[in-house]
Scaffold this motif. Structure first.
Motif, PDB file in Angstrom:
ATOM      1  N   LYS A 119       0.816  -1.216   0.000  1.00 37.90           N
ATOM      2  CA  LYS A 119       0.000   0.000   0.000  1.00 37.90           C
ATOM      3  C   LYS A 119       0.851   1.269   0.000  1.00 37.90           C
ATOM      4  N   GLY A 120       2.156   1.138   0.266  1.00 37.91           N
ATOM      5  CA  GLY A 120       3.084   2.246   0.050  1.00 37.91           C
ATOM      6  C   GLY A 120       3.012   3.393   1.044  1.00 37.91           C
ATOM      7  N   LEU A 121       2.667   3.109   2.302  1.00 42.15           N
ATOM      8  CA  LEU A 121       2.595   4.180   3.290  1.00 42.15           C
ATOM      9  C   LEU A 121       3.921   4.907   3.454  1.00 42.15           C
ATOM     10  N   ASP A 122       5.036   4.193   3.386  1.00 40.87           N
ATOM     11  CA  ASP A 122       6.341   4.846   3.531  1.00 40.87           C
ATOM     12  C   ASP A 122       6.554   5.911   2.458  1.00 40.87           C
ATOM     13  N   LEU A 123       6.020   5.656   1.260  1.00 36.30           N
ATOM     14  CA  LEU A 123       6.130   6.636   0.184  1.00 36.30           C
ATOM     15  C   LEU A 123       5.262   7.859   0.473  1.00 36.30           C
ATOM     16  N   ALA A 124       4.093   7.624   1.062  1.00 33.11           N
ATOM     17  CA  ALA A 124       3.208   8.733   1.411  1.00 33.11           C
ATOM     18  C   ALA A 124       3.856   9.639   2.457  1.00 33.11           C
ATOM     19  N   ILE A 125       4.514   9.029   3.429  1.00 31.52           N
ATOM     20  CA  ILE A 125       5.190   9.817   4.468  1.00 31.52           C
ATOM     21  C   ILE A 125       6.265  10.700   3.843  1.00 31.52           C
ATOM     22  N   ASP A 126       7.058  10.127   2.964  1.00 35.58           N
ATOM     23  CA  ASP A 126       8.125  10.899   2.308  1.00 35.58           C
ATOM     24  C   ASP A 126       7.544  12.028   1.468  1.00 35.58           C
ATOM     25  N   ALA A 127       6.452  11.743   0.755  1.00 31.56           N
ATOM     26  CA  ALA A 127       5.849  12.769  -0.101  1.00 31.56           C
ATOM     27  C   ALA A 127       5.269  13.906   0.732  1.00 31.56           C
ATOM     28  N   ALA A 128       4.627  13.572   1.854  1.00 30.09           N
ATOM     29  CA  ALA A 128       4.054  14.612   2.709  1.00 30.09           C
ATOM     30  C   ALA A 128       5.147  15.529   3.244  1.00 30.09           C
ATOM     31  N   ARG A 129       6.290  14.957   3.563  1.00 27.47           N
ATOM     32  CA  ARG A 129       7.395  15.778   4.067  1.00 27.47           C
ATOM     33  C   ARG A 129       7.944  16.694   2.985  1.00 27.47           C
ATOM     34  N   ILE A 130       8.036  16.176   1.762  1.00 32.50           N
ATOM     35  CA  ILE A 130       8.487  17.020   0.648  1.00 32.50           C
ATOM     36  C   ILE A 130       7.496  18.168   0.431  1.00 32.50           C
TER      37      ILE A 130
ATOM     38  N   ASP B  39       5.371   5.518  -7.678  1.00 32.91           N
ATOM     39  CA  ASP B  39       6.574   5.356  -6.854  1.00 32.91           C
ATOM     40  C   ASP B  39       7.457   6.603  -6.792  1.00 32.91           C
ATOM     41  N   ASP B  40       7.017   7.697  -7.368  1.00 32.60           N
ATOM     42  CA  ASP B  40       7.810   8.927  -7.399  1.00 32.60           C
ATOM     43  C   ASP B  40       7.278   9.865  -6.307  1.00 32.60           C
ATOM     44  N   THR B  41       8.014   9.988  -5.197  1.00 33.17           N
ATOM     45  CA  THR B  41       7.525  10.779  -4.080  1.00 33.17           C
ATOM     46  C   THR B  41       7.502  12.276  -4.393  1.00 33.17           C
ATOM     47  N   ALA B  42       8.429  12.749  -5.199  1.00 34.90           N
ATOM     48  CA  ALA B  42       8.424  14.166  -5.574  1.00 34.90           C
ATOM     49  C   ALA B  42       7.187  14.488  -6.418  1.00 34.90           C
ATOM     50  N   SER B  43       6.874  13.593  -7.351  1.00 38.93           N
ATOM     51  CA  SER B  43       5.677  13.773  -8.166  1.00 38.93           C
ATOM     52  C   SER B  43       4.419  13.750  -7.303  1.00 38.93           C
ATOM     53  N   LEU B  44       4.392  12.855  -6.314  1.00 38.46           N
ATOM     54  CA  LEU B  44       3.234  12.770  -5.428  1.00 38.46           C
ATOM     55  C   LEU B  44       3.114  14.023  -4.570  1.00 38.46           C
TER      56      LEU B  44
END
Length: 373
Positions: A195-206, A303-308
């Motif tokens: 579900k990619g929660l770790d990616l969501a956390i990184d994107a929110a911080r960006i 999978d692109d946290t900056a894009s998210l």
């Protein structure tokens, strides 16, 4: 109509839901009963008895520990539960059987029943269900998919009769015209790696926005290794919430993040967010692009946290009224139940005479039943 619904057995069909499949099965059974149909839900022991449950097995997720022996016990417990059920259904008086289990036995043994069977495909193809479908020889079996993307993924395995999009009870996710004064993003769902929660956390911080997280910790090792170390005052896990608390959390957010690492078949979390008026920022995967449009969400590169992060910031500027309108048009449970009722009626009208089915059932190789035992 007399409707049998076969649920999956990993989790109970009751609130708070372990995931989207449990919620879908609950809503299906509840809505059909409210419309006056006689519904029997074959599900796990702790499922909500108000749904007309006949328990066929304890929840097998309780046995899945990562230890091979325990997982084998869970596998065979499900196998024998469905094998017994399919034998029992030969002698029960139902007009239609709705298979919502994702298990191979209800489809591979469908021709042993005189009753027409509908199977809803909720996931991309996986080996066990795919092999069960390839073994299915029933003329009375129909397949539907929960999204156009899911239908395409299964098209090489089975004829997909139609797409019946999942729906939600819009009353359970009331519209919030204004988000909370203190801005935050929300992510919710089963906490597992796919579900990619770790990616969501990184994107929110960006993006520079706080994140609130809700849902069951289905993979404790993943949570401990990749999520818990990232939690702080801005990134908070608030637990596994019931419907009322979850709707309040979603409705208060400026945007909801959806971050599947896999081809998400539908995306109930997207529908729920839109119903609350919360715009969505999501990876463009699976069925998610079928739900959101340019007025209700922003799609990001998978999978692109900056894009998210860019998508999340853009989503916060969208109209909350437009999001609710999108949910009403595309995600209404009443529309879903209308479609299933119409399909049940078609199947019952076209049902093969029982004598033909019984003769075909007698021709099923003993090896299939023996190997399944």
């Amino acid at each position: 109509m007399r409707v049998a619904i076969i649920a999956h057995l990993k989790h109970a069909i009751r609130e708070p839901f372990a995931g989207g499949l449990e919620m879908h099965t609950y809503l299906l059974a509840q809505s059909l009963r409210m419309r006056g149909h006689a519904v029997t839900l074959f599900a796990s022991t702790q499922s909500d008895p108000a749904l007309g449950v006949e328990a066929i097995c304890d929840e097998t997720s309780l046995l899945e520990t990562g230890i091979a022996e325990a997982n084998d016990v869970a596998f065979f417990r499900e196998h024998h539960a469905y094998l017994r059920l399919m034998g029992e259904l030969r002698h029960r008086d139902f007009d239609v059987v709705h298979n919502n289990s994702l298990h191979y036995l209800p489809v591979s043994l469908a021709e042993t029943l005189a009753t027409p069977i509908l199977t809803t495909l909720h996931t991309p193809p996986f080996c066990w269900l795919e092999s069960g479908i390839r073994l299915c020889r029933s003329d009375a079996m129909r397949f539907v998919a929960v999204s156009a993307a899911t239908a395409r993924m299964w098209s090489h395995v089975a004829h997909i009769d139609r797409v019946v999009s999942n729906g939600i009870d819009l009353d359970h996710f009331p519209f919030r015209p204004v988000a909370d004064a203190a801005p935050y993003l929300v992510w919710y769902g089963r906490i597992v790696r796919e579900k990619g929660l770790d990616l969501a956390i990184d994107a929110a911080r960006i993006a520079g926005l706080p994140l609130r997280i809700a849902g069951p910790i289905a993979d404790p090792a993943y949570f401990a290794a990749e999520i818990e170390p990232k939690l702080d005052g801005d990134t908070r896990y608030v637990g596994h919430l019931d419907h009322r608390a979850l709707a309040a959390l979603i409705g208060g957010a400026r945007a909801a993040l959806c971050t599947p690492r896999w081809e998400e078949p539908y995306g109930l979390v997207v529908a729920e967010a839109l119903a609350c008026g919360t715009p969505v920022a999501a990876f463009a995967r699976g069925g998610v692009p079928d739900i959101v449009d340019a007025r209700s969400g922003v799609l990001a590169i998978p999978d692109d946290t900056a894009s998210l992060a860019e998508a999340a910031i853009a989503a916060t500027r969208l109209s909350r009224a437009d999001c609710r309108e999108r949910a009403v048009l595309t995600c209404n449970a009443e529309t879903m139940i209308d479609a299933y009722e119409a399909l049940y009626a078609e199947m019952i009208a076209a049902a093969v005479p029982p004598i033909t089915v019984v003769r075909r059932a007698a021709a099923i190789p003993d090896l299939l039943l023996a190997g399944a035992a």
